[in-house]
Design a protein around this motif. Structure first.
Motif, short mmCIF file in Angstrom:
data_model
loop_
_atom_site.label_atom_id
_atom_site.label_comp_id
_atom_site.label_asym_id
_atom_site.label_seq_id
_atom_site.Cartn_x
_atom_site.Cartn_y
_atom_site.Cartn_z
N ALA A 14 0.89 -1.09 -0.01
CA ALA A 14 -0.03 0.05 -0.20
C ALA A 14 0.74 1.16 0.03
O ALA A 14 0.52 2.20 -0.70
N GLU A 15 1.92 1.28 0.66
CA GLU A 15 2.99 2.27 0.82
C GLU A 15 3.50 2.83 -0.47
O GLU A 15 3.49 4.04 -0.71
N ASP A 16 3.57 1.66 -1.57
CA ASP A 16 4.04 2.03 -2.87
C ASP A 16 2.98 2.89 -3.56
O ASP A 16 3.41 3.82 -4.33
N PHE A 17 1.78 2.34 -3.61
CA PHE A 17 0.80 3.18 -3.93
C PHE A 17 0.61 4.27 -3.68
O PHE A 17 0.41 5.31 -4.38
N TRP A 18 0.56 4.70 -2.25
CA TRP A 18 0.55 6.02 -1.77
C TRP A 18 1.78 6.69 -2.13
O TRP A 18 1.49 8.09 -2.53
N ALA A 19 3.12 6.22 -2.21
CA ALA A 19 3.84 7.31 -2.69
C ALA A 19 3.75 7.71 -4.25
O ALA A 19 3.79 8.79 -4.63
N ILE A 20 3.16 6.78 -5.22
CA ILE A 20 3.04 7.35 -6.54
C ILE A 20 1.86 8.35 -6.32
O ILE A 20 1.70 9.14 -7.10
N TYR A 21 0.79 8.24 -5.48
CA TYR A 21 -0.41 8.99 -5.50
C TYR A 21 0.14 10.21 -4.86
O TYR A 21 -0.20 11.25 -5.55
N LYS A 22 1.28 10.56 -4.10
CA LYS A 22 1.59 11.71 -3.62
C LYS A 22 2.45 12.42 -4.49
O LYS A 22 2.43 13.77 -4.58
N VAL A 23 3.05 11.68 -5.49
CA VAL A 23 4.25 12.39 -6.22
C VAL A 23 3.51 12.65 -7.88
O VAL A 23 4.04 13.43 -8.44
N SER A 24 2.56 11.87 -8.18
CA SER A 24 2.08 12.03 -9.52
C SER A 24 1.33 13.22 -9.73
O SER A 24 0.68 13.67 -8.86
N THR A 25 1.56 13.87 -11.08
CA THR A 25 0.76 15.03 -11.28
C THR A 25 -0.39 14.64 -12.17
O THR A 25 -1.16 15.57 -12.69
N CYS A 26 -0.64 13.32 -12.63
CA CYS A 26 -1.51 12.92 -13.52
C CYS A 26 -2.62 12.45 -12.73
O CYS A 26 -2.53 11.53 -11.97
N ALA A 27 -3.82 13.12 -12.97
CA ALA A 27 -4.88 12.60 -12.11
C ALA A 27 -5.48 11.13 -12.34
O ALA A 27 -5.99 10.52 -11.31
N VAL A 28 -5.15 10.74 -13.55
CA VAL A 28 -5.76 9.12 -13.78
C VAL A 28 -4.74 8.15 -13.04
O VAL A 28 -5.16 7.28 -12.29
N ARG A 31 -5.66 8.59 -9.29
CA ARG A 31 -6.89 7.85 -8.90
C ARG A 31 -6.58 6.12 -8.74
O ARG A 31 -7.02 5.78 -8.02
N ARG A 32 -5.92 5.74 -9.95
CA ARG A 32 -5.75 4.42 -9.86
C ARG A 32 -4.86 3.94 -8.83
O ARG A 32 -4.88 2.96 -7.99
N ALA A 33 -3.80 4.74 -8.44
CA ALA A 33 -3.03 4.39 -7.21
C ALA A 33 -3.74 4.35 -6.09
O ALA A 33 -3.58 3.56 -5.24
N GLN A 34 -4.53 5.24 -5.83
CA GLN A 34 -5.31 5.53 -4.58
C GLN A 34 -6.52 4.06 -4.79
O GLN A 34 -6.55 3.54 -3.58
N PHE A 35 -7.10 3.66 -5.67
CA PHE A 35 -7.61 2.26 -5.78
C PHE A 35 -7.01 1.54 -5.09
O PHE A 35 -7.36 0.62 -4.45
N PHE A 36 -5.67 1.10 -5.63
CA PHE A 36 -4.92 0.01 -5.16
C PHE A 36 -4.47 0.02 -3.91
O PHE A 36 -4.17 -0.67 -3.14
#
Length: 165
Positions: A14-28, A31-36
């Motif tokens: 989950a931490e890997d997905f949250w890390a992507i969620y925090k640094v990504s500038t792409c909304a899609v 959202r996908r990172a948050q989902f996973f």
């Protein structure tokens, strides 16, 4: 509520997905990172769908994509889609522009139908009417149409009413 019917083969925490969620500038991608991340944290399918507002079919698609591609499957690949190749090559477009200019110099004005039929006859390619207009604009011409004339208009009276300066 329908089930995903696809199991997530988690390769990340989950931490890997949250890390992507925090640094990504792409909304899609976010959202996908948050989902996973929600699923990896143990949230139920129903709760994850409610929080992320994904449909069941949308969730199935991104699960399949993640299972196949891993973290790179979270990215939005639409910007990498170059679209269909152009109908006319650069050489054919130049040939089209030359024919258009030649007719224009002789007083012949083209419309979209004329452009469409020229491409079909000379180049042997089918194009839509709108593409004919696009090719004309690309060649520096705009579609021309004569001004409408009134059916009962009197040309003599029209000339007489013109002011002479």
């Amino acid at each position: 509520m329908k089930k995903f019917y696809k199991t997530v083969a988690f390769k990340h925490e989950a931490e890997d997905f949250w890390a992507i969620y925090k640094v990504s500038t792409c909304a899609v991608e976010r959202r996908r990172a948050q989902f996973f991340a929600f699923l990896a944290e143990g949230k139920s399918e129903t709760e994850t769908l409610e929080l992320t507002r994904y449909s069941v079919s949308g969730a199935r698609q991104i699960i399949e994509r993640y299972n196949r591609l891993g973290l790179s499957g979270l990215k939005d690949a639409r910007h990498e889609n170059q679209g269909a190749p152009p109908v006319l090559t650069a050489e054919e477009q130049q040939q089209f522009a030359a024919a258009l200019q030649q007719d224009f110099d002789q007083g012949v004005v083209w419309d979209g139908n004329r452009a469409q039929s020229w491409v079909k006859e000379v180049l042997g390619k089918e194009i839509y009417l709108g593409r004919g207009y696009e090719r004309m604009r690309q060649a520096g011409f705009s579609p021309q149409k004569p001004r409408p004339r009134h059916k009962k208009g009197d040309p003599v009276a029209k000339e007489a009413s013109k002011t002479k300066s």
